[in-house]
Design a protein around this motif. Structure first.
Motif, PDB file in Angstrom:
ATOM      1  N   LEU A 158      10.532   2.873  -7.885  1.00  0.00           N
ATOM      2  CA  LEU A 158       9.917   4.133  -7.486  1.00  0.00           C
ATOM      3  C   LEU A 158      10.967   5.167  -7.097  1.00  0.00           C
ATOM      4  O   LEU A 158      10.776   6.368  -7.321  1.00  0.00           O
ATOM      5  CB  LEU A 158       8.947   3.890  -6.328  1.00  0.00           C
ATOM      6  N   SER A 159      12.082   4.717  -6.536  1.00  0.00           N
ATOM      7  CA  SER A 159      13.176   5.649  -6.222  1.00  0.00           C
ATOM      8  C   SER A 159      13.760   6.230  -7.498  1.00  0.00           C
ATOM      9  O   SER A 159      14.141   7.409  -7.532  1.00  0.00           O
ATOM     10  CB  SER A 159      14.265   4.934  -5.413  1.00  0.00           C
ATOM     11  N   ASP A 160      13.813   5.415  -8.552  1.00  0.00           N
ATOM     12  CA  ASP A 160      14.306   5.911  -9.843  1.00  0.00           C
ATOM     13  C   ASP A 160      13.359   6.975 -10.413  1.00  0.00           C
ATOM     14  O   ASP A 160      13.809   7.966 -10.993  1.00  0.00           O
ATOM     15  CB  ASP A 160      14.452   4.757 -10.839  1.00  0.00           C
ATOM     16  N   VAL A 161      12.060   6.758 -10.257  1.00  0.00           N
ATOM     17  CA  VAL A 161      11.094   7.760 -10.715  1.00  0.00           C
ATOM     18  C   VAL A 161      11.290   9.068  -9.947  1.00  0.00           C
ATOM     19  O   VAL A 161      11.313  10.159 -10.532  1.00  0.00           O
ATOM     20  CB  VAL A 161       9.646   7.252 -10.529  1.00  0.00           C
ATOM     21  N   GLU A 162      11.443   8.965  -8.646  1.00  0.00           N
ATOM     22  CA  GLU A 162      11.629  10.162  -7.820  1.00  0.00           C
ATOM     23  C   GLU A 162      12.940  10.867  -8.144  1.00  0.00           C
ATOM     24  O   GLU A 162      13.012  12.106  -8.132  1.00  0.00           O
ATOM     25  CB  GLU A 162      11.565   9.765  -6.339  1.00  0.00           C
ATOM     26  N   GLN A 208       0.825  -1.207   0.000  1.00  0.00           N
ATOM     27  CA  GLN A 208       0.000   0.000   0.000  1.00  0.00           C
ATOM     28  C   GLN A 208       0.862   1.261   0.000  1.00  0.00           C
ATOM     29  O   GLN A 208       0.520   2.255  -0.643  1.00  0.00           O
ATOM     30  CB  GLN A 208      -0.928  -0.009   1.234  1.00  0.00           C
ATOM     31  N   SER A 209       1.988   1.222   0.696  1.00  0.00           N
ATOM     32  CA  SER A 209       2.883   2.379   0.696  1.00  0.00           C
ATOM     33  C   SER A 209       3.499   2.591  -0.688  1.00  0.00           C
ATOM     34  O   SER A 209       3.689   3.732  -1.122  1.00  0.00           O
ATOM     35  CB  SER A 209       3.982   2.200   1.742  1.00  0.00           C
ATOM     36  N   PHE A 210       3.785   1.487  -1.389  1.00  0.00           N
ATOM     37  CA  PHE A 210       4.306   1.605  -2.760  1.00  0.00           C
ATOM     38  C   PHE A 210       3.252   2.205  -3.690  1.00  0.00           C
ATOM     39  O   PHE A 210       3.574   3.028  -4.556  1.00  0.00           O
ATOM     40  CB  PHE A 210       4.758   0.245  -3.282  1.00  0.00           C
ATOM     41  N   LEU A 211       2.009   1.784  -3.526  1.00  0.00           N
ATOM     42  CA  LEU A 211       0.936   2.309  -4.368  1.00  0.00           C
ATOM     43  C   LEU A 211       0.712   3.807  -4.110  1.00  0.00           C
ATOM     44  O   LEU A 211       0.420   4.560  -5.034  1.00  0.00           O
ATOM     45  CB  LEU A 211      -0.350   1.532  -4.111  1.00  0.00           C
ATOM     46  N   LYS A 212       0.870   4.236  -2.870  1.00  0.00           N
ATOM     47  CA  LYS A 212       0.733   5.661  -2.564  1.00  0.00           C
ATOM     48  C   LYS A 212       1.852   6.468  -3.223  1.00  0.00           C
ATOM     49  O   LYS A 212       1.617   7.548  -3.774  1.00  0.00           O
ATOM     50  CB  LYS A 212       0.747   5.869  -1.051  1.00  0.00           C
ATOM     51  N   ARG A 213       3.076   5.941  -3.171  1.00  0.00           N
ATOM     52  CA  ARG A 213       4.195   6.623  -3.835  1.00  0.00           C
ATOM     53  C   ARG A 213       3.980   6.670  -5.340  1.00  0.00           C
ATOM     54  O   ARG A 213       4.264   7.674  -6.001  1.00  0.00           O
ATOM     55  CB  ARG A 213       5.517   5.898  -3.516  1.00  0.00           C
ATOM     56  N   LEU A 214       3.476   5.562  -5.878  1.00  0.00           N
ATOM     57  CA  LEU A 214       3.207   5.502  -7.317  1.00  0.00           C
ATOM     58  C   LEU A 214       2.161   6.535  -7.712  1.00  0.00           C
ATOM     59  O   LEU A 214       2.318   7.256  -8.710  1.00  0.00           O
ATOM     60  CB  LEU A 214       2.727   4.095  -7.680  1.00  0.00           C
ATOM     61  N   SER A 215       1.110   6.642  -6.915  1.00  0.00           N
ATOM     62  CA  SER A 215       0.049   7.582  -7.225  1.00  0.00           C
ATOM     63  C   SER A 215       0.525   9.032  -7.132  1.00  0.00           C
ATOM     64  O   SER A 215       0.140   9.875  -7.945  1.00  0.00           O
ATOM     65  CB  SER A 215      -1.124   7.363  -6.259  1.00  0.00           C
ATOM     66  N   SER A 216       1.390   9.330  -6.174  1.00  0.00           N
ATOM     67  CA  SER A 216       1.834  10.708  -5.973  1.00  0.00           C
ATOM     68  C   SER A 216       2.729  11.214  -7.093  1.00  0.00           C
ATOM     69  O   SER A 216       2.798  12.418  -7.350  1.00  0.00           O
ATOM     70  CB  SER A 216       2.574  10.830  -4.633  1.00  0.00           C
ATOM     71  N   THR A 217       3.411  10.290  -7.773  1.00  0.00           N
ATOM     72  CA  THR A 217       4.322  10.708  -8.852  1.00  0.00           C
ATOM     73  C   THR A 217       3.710  10.594 -10.242  1.00  0.00           C
ATOM     74  O   THR A 217       4.202  11.224 -11.183  1.00  0.00           O
ATOM     75  CB  THR A 217       5.607   9.861  -8.830  1.00  0.00           C
ATOM     76  N   LEU A 260       8.832   2.838 -15.713  1.00  0.00           N
ATOM     77  CA  LEU A 260       9.126   2.410 -14.345  1.00  0.00           C
ATOM     78  C   LEU A 260       7.833   2.239 -13.535  1.00  0.00           C
ATOM     79  O   LEU A 260       7.688   1.265 -12.778  1.00  0.00           O
ATOM     80  CB  LEU A 260      10.032   3.437 -13.662  1.00  0.00           C
ATOM     81  N   GLN A 261       6.897   3.158 -13.706  1.00  0.00           N
ATOM     82  CA  GLN A 261       5.630   3.081 -12.969  1.00  0.00           C
ATOM     83  C   GLN A 261       4.793   1.896 -13.433  1.00  0.00           C
ATOM     84  O   GLN A 261       4.156   1.216 -12.619  1.00  0.00           O
ATOM     85  CB  GLN A 261       4.855   4.392 -13.149  1.00  0.00           C
TER      86      GLN A 261
END
Length: 437
Positions: free
Chosen positions: A142-146, A74-83, A100-101
């Protein structure tokens, strides 16, 4: 004796055969080959399915639901949604970020399909270990996206500041020296920052120029990207070599060497006698804090050691250390930008090695022809992490069945048309008159 393992706050019961479990999963990992984060979904599916077959005898004793692997997703999905929405608006990085997403979402969906939350498979330690590797990969993706977003924002600010500075300089406005100095120091700091991805810096510059500078005149887009690419590489090069080169004047020259392209009457200027490096040098005459060598570096950033450069065709004795560095870097960035234009995606990490190789080969040929400084070329290779081929690795012509006597490396035809410095000395005068570069 009893031991315990932890995945987050999840405890596992070990009956004294921890080493056996580790060996079993090592065999499984080798047979299933731990996939990379961007590996294809079939590879990941095979990896997860193999975890159902690898049996160590260890079972999950207790699971705290609040800290379960399912809850972590769920924390990964929240990060995915925010970016997701932010990257969609950043055309320069949207393709790679979406890749990546999409991989992140596909991996979560794959896990849920193979190991539903209520599946009895979660009683197996192998499933938890496989999920741990999958979650580690999700974090990397997700770190790569950020990281892409941070780099884009950083470069976008530099693009704006550099464009505004070049516009003011080309218009003859009185520019405070602190504006130039601030940009120079920003680039120097970026080159010294080990957390900055060099590949992203160089690629995103070209990508922004191609996809996002819609309001900027087309003739200025690549020179603007080149300013940030060449200044960054010059700073890396000087830092790597720890030479006696004048760092700040060199970086400033790399940033401002194409100022002529920002002149309001650009077409009139280039239709007359002269070259953009001459006009740029003339426009920089008011920046006196860096000394007279600063203007010289700008004027000679297209010159070669063998005298075939432009606009003057000066020989090696007239080229200072800074001239040689910037000339080499300018040439490399020209090759790099041309290579990226042949790609569907400028930020595809799978193509980075090939892009560097395609740029390196013609440049090595030109170094052998004494056009560029071999010492700085080798240093550039170190910065780009290109390993020199040792004598042992070079195939012997006899054993390889090839007679290399008299053989010459073919030179791509586009180079002579695109880069006049590759022409012969006899045609140099004509090229200087007709070239708009």
């Amino acid at each position: 004796m009893r031991e315990s393992m932890h995945y987050g706050d999840t405890s596992f019961h070990d009956t004294g055969i921890y080493s056996t479990m580790r060996d079993e999963f090592t065999k499984f990992a080798k047979s299933g080959s731990l996939p990379d984060p961007l590996a294809g979904i079939p590879s990941w599916e095979k990896f997860l399915q193999n975890s159902l077959l690898a049996k160590s005898g260890c079972r999950v004793r207790e699971t705290k639901l609040g800290q379960s692997p399912q809850a972590r997703e769920q924390s990964f999905l929240k990060r995915l949604s925010s970016t997701a929405k932010i990257t969609l608006e950043k055309s320069a990085i949207s393709t790679q970020a979406h890749r990546l997403q999409r991989q992140t979402l596909d991996l979560i969906q794959l896990r849920r399909r193979l190991f539903p939350n209520d599946s009895p498979a979660w009683q197996s330690i192998e499933v938890f270990l496989a999920a741990a590797h999958l979650h580690q990969s999700l974090d990397i993706l997700l770190s790569d996206v950020e990281s892409l977003l941070k780099m884009h924002n950083r470069l976008d600010n530099l693009f704006t500041a550099t464009d505004e500075l070049l516009t003011d300089l080309a218009a003859g406005k009185d520019v405070e020296f602190v504006r130039v100095q601030t940009l120079v120091q920003t680039v120097i700091n970026a080159a010294a920052d080990s957390t900055i991805n060099q590949q992203h810096w160089l690629s995103i510059c070209s990508s922004i120029a191609d996809y996002e500078l819609n309001k900027t005149a087309a003739v200025r887009r690549l020179p603007l990207a080149n300013a940030l690419q060449s200044s960054y590489l010059c700073a890396k090069l000087v830092r790597k070599e720890n030479s006696q080169a004048k760092v700040e004047p060199l970086i400033a020259a790399a940033l401002l060497k194409d100022t002529a392209f920002w002149h309001p009457k650009l077409s009139d200027l280039l239709s007359r006698q002269g070259h953009h490096s001459e006009w740029s040098a003339a426009l920089m005459g008011n920046i006196k804090r860096y000394g007279p060598g600063f203007v010289r570096i700008i004027r000679q950033h297209h010159e070669c050691l063998d005298g075939t450069g432009i606009p003057f065709g000066v020989n090696a004795s007239a080229l200072h250390q800074e001239d040689r560095i910037l000339g080499l870097i300018t040439r490399w960035t020209e090759l790099f930008q041309h290579q990226l234009k042949t790609r569907n995606s400028m930020l595809n990490t799978d193509q980075w090695t090939e892009n560097i190789k395609v740029c390196d080969e013609p440049l090595e040929l030109e170094v052998n022809q004494k056009r560029w400084d071999a010492q700085w070329f080798n240093c550039l290779r170190q910065v780009l992490e290109i390993r020199n081929q040792s004598a042992e690795e070079i195939a012997d012509p006899v054993t390889s069945g090839r007679n290399l006597n008299g053989w010459k490396v073919p030179q791509p035809k586009f180079m002579k048309h695109r880069f006049p410095i590759l022409g012969s000395q006899s045609t140099l005068a004509e090229q200087v008159k007709t070239s708009s570069d």
